[in-house]
Design a protein around this motif. Structure first.
Motif, PDB file in Angstrom:
ATOM      1  N   ILE A  26      49.196 -24.039  41.512  1.00  0.00           N
ATOM      2  CA  ILE A  26      50.068 -23.103  42.234  1.00  0.00           C
ATOM      3  C   ILE A  26      49.228 -22.037  42.948  1.00  0.00           C
ATOM      4  N   ALA A  27      48.229 -21.530  42.239  1.00  0.00           N
ATOM      5  CA  ALA A  27      47.378 -20.494  42.834  1.00  0.00           C
ATOM      6  C   ALA A  27      46.636 -21.041  44.052  1.00  0.00           C
ATOM      7  N   LEU A  28      46.081 -22.262  43.904  1.00  0.00           N
ATOM      8  CA  LEU A  28      45.345 -22.875  45.023  1.00  0.00           C
ATOM      9  C   LEU A  28      46.261 -23.070  46.229  1.00  0.00           C
ATOM     10  N   LEU A  29      47.479 -23.577  45.957  1.00  0.00           N
ATOM     11  CA  LEU A  29      48.448 -23.802  47.036  1.00  0.00           C
ATOM     12  C   LEU A  29      48.775 -22.501  47.752  1.00  0.00           C
ATOM     13  N   ALA A  30      49.008 -21.468  46.936  1.00  0.00           N
ATOM     14  CA  ALA A  30      49.380 -20.166  47.518  1.00  0.00           C
ATOM     15  C   ALA A  30      48.265 -19.660  48.427  1.00  0.00           C
ATOM     16  N   VAL A  31      46.998 -19.781  47.939  1.00  0.00           N
ATOM     17  CA  VAL A  31      45.864 -19.311  48.747  1.00  0.00           C
ATOM     18  C   VAL A  31      45.770 -20.110  50.047  1.00  0.00           C
ATOM     19  N   THR A  32      45.939 -21.458  49.936  1.00  0.00           N
ATOM     20  CA  THR A  32      45.846 -22.302  51.137  1.00  0.00           C
ATOM     21  C   THR A  32      46.919 -21.907  52.154  1.00  0.00           C
ATOM     22  N   ILE A  33      48.166 -21.772  51.669  1.00  0.00           N
ATOM     23  CA  ILE A  33      49.265 -21.423  52.578  1.00  0.00           C
ATOM     24  C   ILE A  33      48.986 -20.076  53.238  1.00  0.00           C
ATOM     25  N   PHE A  34      48.498 -19.140  52.437  1.00  0.00           N
ATOM     26  CA  PHE A  34      48.184 -17.805  52.963  1.00  0.00           C
ATOM     27  C   PHE A  34      47.141 -17.895  54.087  1.00  0.00           C
ATOM     28  N   ILE A  35      46.080 -18.685  53.835  1.00  0.00           N
ATOM     29  CA  ILE A  35      45.007 -18.814  54.843  1.00  0.00           C
ATOM     30  C   ILE A  35      45.553 -19.479  56.109  1.00  0.00           C
ATOM     31  N   VAL A  36      46.371 -20.524  55.935  1.00  0.00           N
ATOM     32  CA  VAL A  36      46.936 -21.224  57.094  1.00  0.00           C
ATOM     33  C   VAL A  36      47.789 -20.269  57.926  1.00  0.00           C
ATOM     34  N   ILE A  37      48.632 -19.483  57.236  1.00  0.00           N
ATOM     35  CA  ILE A  37      49.510 -18.542  57.953  1.00  0.00           C
ATOM     36  C   ILE A  37      48.678 -17.498  58.708  1.00  0.00           C
ATOM     37  N   ILE A  38      47.678 -16.949  58.027  1.00  0.00           N
ATOM     38  CA  ILE A  38      46.832 -15.937  58.667  1.00  0.00           C
ATOM     39  C   ILE A  38      46.156 -16.527  59.912  1.00  0.00           C
ATOM     40  N   ASN A  39      45.647 -17.781  59.747  1.00  0.00           N
ATOM     41  CA  ASN A  39      44.978 -18.441  60.870  1.00  0.00           C
ATOM     42  C   ASN A  39      45.910 -18.643  62.045  1.00  0.00           C
ATOM     43  N   LEU A  40      47.099 -19.153  61.738  1.00  0.00           N
ATOM     44  CA  LEU A  40      48.090 -19.395  62.793  1.00  0.00           C
ATOM     45  C   LEU A  40      48.382 -18.099  63.524  1.00  0.00           C
ATOM     46  N   PHE A  41      48.586 -17.053  62.726  1.00  0.00           N
ATOM     47  CA  PHE A  41      48.978 -15.770  63.282  1.00  0.00           C
ATOM     48  C   PHE A  41      47.869 -15.186  64.166  1.00  0.00           C
ATOM     49  N   THR A  42      46.638 -15.176  63.635  1.00  0.00           N
ATOM     50  CA  THR A  42      45.556 -14.565  64.413  1.00  0.00           C
ATOM     51  C   THR A  42      45.221 -15.402  65.638  1.00  0.00           C
ATOM     52  N   ASN A  43      45.242 -16.755  65.498  1.00  0.00           N
ATOM     53  CA  ASN A  43      44.959 -17.592  66.666  1.00  0.00           C
ATOM     54  C   ASN A  43      45.972 -17.332  67.761  1.00  0.00           C
ATOM     55  N   ARG A  44      47.216 -17.180  67.345  1.00  0.00           N
ATOM     56  CA  ARG A  44      48.289 -16.992  68.290  1.00  0.00           C
ATOM     57  C   ARG A  44      48.114 -15.667  69.045  1.00  0.00           C
ATOM     58  N   THR A  45      47.823 -14.608  68.276  1.00  0.00           N
ATOM     59  CA  THR A  45      47.732 -13.312  68.941  1.00  0.00           C
ATOM     60  C   THR A  45      46.382 -13.152  69.628  1.00  0.00           C
ATOM     61  N   LYS A  46      45.425 -13.950  69.213  1.00  0.00           N
ATOM     62  CA  LYS A  46      44.077 -13.698  69.714  1.00  0.00           C
ATOM     63  C   LYS A  46      43.770 -14.364  71.049  1.00  0.00           C
ATOM     64  N   LYS A  47      44.578 -15.313  71.492  1.00  0.00           N
ATOM     65  CA  LYS A  47      44.206 -16.017  72.715  1.00  0.00           C
ATOM     66  C   LYS A  47      45.189 -15.752  73.845  1.00  0.00           C
ATOM     67  N   ASP A  48      45.672 -14.548  73.920  1.00  0.00           N
ATOM     68  CA  ASP A  48      46.677 -14.212  74.929  1.00  0.00           C
ATOM     69  C   ASP A  48      46.166 -13.231  75.974  1.00  0.00           C
ATOM     70  N   THR A  49      44.860 -13.105  76.062  1.00  0.00           N
ATOM     71  CA  THR A  49      44.295 -12.113  76.981  1.00  0.00           C
ATOM     72  C   THR A  49      44.003 -12.720  78.359  1.00  0.00           C
ATOM     73  N   PHE A  50      44.238 -11.924  79.395  1.00  0.00           N
ATOM     74  CA  PHE A  50      43.891 -12.344  80.756  1.00  0.00           C
ATOM     75  C   PHE A  50      42.745 -11.469  81.254  1.00  0.00           C
ATOM     76  N   LEU A  51      41.719 -12.121  81.815  1.00  0.00           N
ATOM     77  CA  LEU A  51      40.562 -11.376  82.301  1.00  0.00           C
ATOM     78  C   LEU A  51      40.617 -11.279  83.818  1.00  0.00           C
ATOM     79  N   ILE A  52      40.294 -10.102  84.346  1.00  0.00           N
ATOM     80  CA  ILE A  52      40.123  -9.959  85.791  1.00  0.00           C
ATOM     81  C   ILE A  52      38.624  -9.873  86.042  1.00  0.00           C
ATOM     82  N   LEU A  53      38.074 -10.929  86.661  1.00  0.00           N
ATOM     83  CA  LEU A  53      36.628 -10.971  86.922  1.00  0.00           C
ATOM     84  C   LEU A  53      36.392 -11.011  88.424  1.00  0.00           C
ATOM     85  N   GLY A  54      35.143 -10.865  88.812  1.00  0.00           N
ATOM     86  CA  GLY A  54      34.770 -10.912  90.229  1.00  0.00           C
ATOM     87  C   GLY A  54      33.718  -9.857  90.508  1.00  0.00           C
ATOM     88  N   GLN A  55      33.116  -9.975  91.701  1.00  0.00           N
ATOM     89  CA  GLN A  55      32.066  -9.037  92.095  1.00  0.00           C
ATOM     90  C   GLN A  55      32.599  -7.612  92.219  1.00  0.00           C
TER      91      GLN A  55
END
Ligand SMILES: Nc1nc2c(ncn2[C@@H]2O[C@H](COP(=O)(O)OP(=O)(O)O)[C@@H](O)[C@H]2O)c(=O)[nH]1
Ligand SMILES: [Mg+2]
Length: 249
Positions: A22-51
């Motif tokens: 149960i403890a292992l499962l809980a830790v795994t689920i927690f890590i998966v949720i954290i990963n999903l959440f951070t990946n989702r919020t972390k790749k939403d940036t738009f960059l303005i580049l150029g000279q």
């Protein structure tokens, strides 16, 4: 007596085993949720580049405040969460993280810090001076396009040909082949240099080895648009950002 003690031990082991699972499962689920959440919020940036002087900060300021404000050459990036609007009408509910990275040669490598959280790149070009500056524009663009992460994640790129209000401005249909030629030329010198230093692992080869470089050979979706940020003609940029943002996985 001995038998019941053995039973007791066995039960205890089973109970411990179940709790461990149960403890292992809980830790795994927690890590998966954290990963999903951070990946989702972390790749939403738009960059303005150029000279420098291509209009990046003006675009950032107009997206953010919707009106003209004097810009100055900045040494640090501008960033913020912006509600993209058109004529006061919101195009998207959530604010979008936008970063204006200074184009100065010594500072533009900063864009690398943002690549891991980037959803899309707006590469601004001054259409009125791009022939004169084609070499350095192509060099910057080459750096962006050959970045392993940008190419592997197929980050979409909008090449916004700005300052279309000026008489000397070239249309995107003219700018695209000029850039392709210059990138083609850079590609042959860069590849030769890389083979010599054996650094080819770190940058992506652009396009097909047997063909002259074309943007359509890239894995990334590259789109050209003309705009005049100064004259408020940049609806295509806003719509592009919103479309890419909403199609995110
Ligand atoms: N004519 C014209 N000038 C523009 C346009 N967009 C930006 N500029 C001007 O170009 C200069 C550089 O703009 P800025 O946003 O500071 O460029 P950055 O160095 O890329 O951040 C400023 O004087 C702007 O007013 C445009 O669409 N048309
Ligand atoms: Mg600026």
């Amino acid at each position: 007596m001995e038998q019941s003690y053995l039973d007791y031990l066995k039960n205890l082991e089973i109970e411990q085993f179940i709790w461990t699972i149960i403890a292992l499962l809980a830790v795994t689920i927690f890590i998966v949720i954290i990963n999903l959440f951070t990946n989702r919020t972390k790749k939403d940036t738009f960059l303005i580049l150029g000279q420098s002087d291509s209009g990046k900060t003006l675009l950032y300021v107009k997206l953010r405040y919707g009106q003209f404000t004097q810009t100055h050459t900045s040494m640090k990036e501008n960033e913020g969460y912006i509600k993209i609007e058109d004529n006061g009408k919101p195009l998207v509910k959530e604010p979008i993280h936008i970063v204006d990275v200074p184009g100065h040669e010594k500072l533009r490598f900063k864009f690398l810090d943002f690549v891991p959280i980037t959803r899309g790149i707006i590469f601004l070009i001054d259409s009125s001076t791009c022939v004169r500056n084609v070499r350095s524009i192509a060099e910057y663009l080459y750096e962006v396009l050959s970045n392993k992460d940008i190419s592997k994640r197929r980050i979409p790129i909008l090449i916004a040909c700005n300052k279309s209000d000026l008489i000397t401005a070239l249309p995107p249909e003219r700018i695209q082949p000029i850039l392709e030629n210059e990138i083609n030329r850079l590609r042959s010198t860069r590849t030769a240099a890389l083979e010599h230093q054996d650094l080819s692992e770190e940058v992506e080869f652009l396009g097909y080895e047997t063909k002259d470089f074309k943007f359509e050979h890239l894995e990334n979706e590259v789109q050209f648009e003309k705009c005049s940020v100064e004259n408020e003609e940049f609806k295509e940029i806003k719509e592009w950002i919103v479309e890419i943002f909403q199609n995110r996985k």
